[in-house]
Design a protein around this motif. Structure first.
Motif, short mmCIF file in Angstrom:
data_model
loop_
_atom_site.label_atom_id
_atom_site.label_comp_id
_atom_site.label_asym_id
_atom_site.label_seq_id
_atom_site.Cartn_x
_atom_site.Cartn_y
_atom_site.Cartn_z
N ASP A 156 0.83 -1.21 0.00
CA ASP A 156 0.00 0.00 0.00
C ASP A 156 0.87 1.26 0.00
OD1 ASP A 156 -2.28 -1.57 0.08
OD2 ASP A 156 -2.52 -1.40 2.26
N MET A 157 1.97 1.22 0.72
CA MET A 157 2.87 2.36 0.76
C MET A 157 3.50 2.61 -0.61
SD MET A 157 4.58 1.67 4.49
CE MET A 157 5.61 3.13 4.51
N ARG A 158 3.87 1.51 -1.31
CA ARG A 158 4.43 1.66 -2.66
C ARG A 158 3.40 2.28 -3.60
NH1 ARG A 158 7.03 -3.73 -1.74
NH2 ARG A 158 9.20 -3.22 -1.32
N ALA A 159 2.17 1.79 -3.53
CA ALA A 159 1.10 2.35 -4.37
C ALA A 159 0.87 3.81 -4.03
CB ALA A 159 -0.18 1.53 -4.19
N ILE A 168 3.55 5.97 -5.66
CA ILE A 168 3.27 6.16 -7.09
C ILE A 168 2.18 7.22 -7.28
CG2 ILE A 168 2.30 5.05 -9.15
CD1 ILE A 168 3.74 2.45 -8.14
N ARG A 169 1.13 7.14 -6.52
CA ARG A 169 0.05 8.14 -6.62
C ARG A 169 0.55 9.53 -6.26
NH1 ARG A 169 -2.87 4.51 -3.52
NH2 ARG A 169 -3.19 6.11 -1.93
N LEU A 170 1.40 9.62 -5.26
CA LEU A 170 1.95 10.92 -4.84
C LEU A 170 2.84 11.50 -5.95
CD1 LEU A 170 2.13 12.99 -2.58
CD2 LEU A 170 4.01 11.68 -1.60
N GLU A 171 3.65 10.63 -6.56
CA GLU A 171 4.49 11.09 -7.67
C GLU A 171 3.63 11.57 -8.83
OE1 GLU A 171 6.88 7.58 -8.16
OE2 GLU A 171 8.45 8.34 -6.80
N GLN A 172 2.53 10.84 -9.11
CA GLN A 172 1.63 11.23 -10.20
C GLN A 172 0.92 12.55 -9.85
OE1 GLN A 172 -0.79 7.72 -10.45
NE2 GLN A 172 0.59 6.69 -11.86
N ALA A 173 0.56 12.74 -8.62
CA ALA A 173 -0.11 13.97 -8.21
C ALA A 173 0.84 15.15 -8.36
CB ALA A 173 -0.59 13.85 -6.77
#
Length: 140
Positions: free
Chosen positions: A126-129, A132-137
């Motif tokens: 979940d932390m890895r996902a 990724i979402r934070l980088e995309q944001a």
């Protein structure tokens, strides 16, 4: 009225539905918690008492155990597939977890002895996902 002219008002002290507290059960649960806490302090190994698996616990005994453990400083609520209420007892490292089903009914109640309840720990996947979402944001 009694002989001194005072009105006697009957007062009935009791437990839920007039049930007696099963002191042997209370002692058994508290001893399990003490053993788990001592083991955790010695080895770091956490443990759990499943309150729903204990035989023949009436409402008065259950409430008495809950009263003895009382509330501590921390509460948390997990709202995932199931709703879980987490509350630290007045004894640090001793946590009361109540799992609810979709209708709000209690599925299970656990007393967990640990630094922090396992359900609150983030899963690495979940932390890895999340990363990724934070980088995309940030990129958008």
């Amino acid at each position: 009225m009694n002989r001194s002219g005072e009105i006697e008002i009957p007062v009935r002290l009791g437990h839920p539905q007039g049930q007696a507290i099963n002191q042997a059960m209370v002692s058994k649960v508290l001893n399990q918690i003490k053993e788990l806490l001592a083991r955790f302090l010695e080895s770091g190994e956490s443990g759990v008492v499943d309150m729903r698996l204990l035989p023949r616990m009436n409402a008065a005994t259950y409430q008495h155990i809950k009263d003895i453990l009382s509330n501590g400083e921390v509460t948390a609520l997990v709202e995932a597939e199931a709703r879980v209420e987490i509350r630290e007892t007045q004894y640090p490292g001793v946590w009361w977890l109540t799992h609810h089903n979709e209708q709000g009914g209690i599925v299970t109640e656990l007393i967990e002895v640990s630094r922090i309840p396992g359900i609150l720990a983030s899963h690495v996947a979940d932390m890895r996902a999340g990363l990724i979402r934070l980088e995309q944001a940030e990129a958008s």
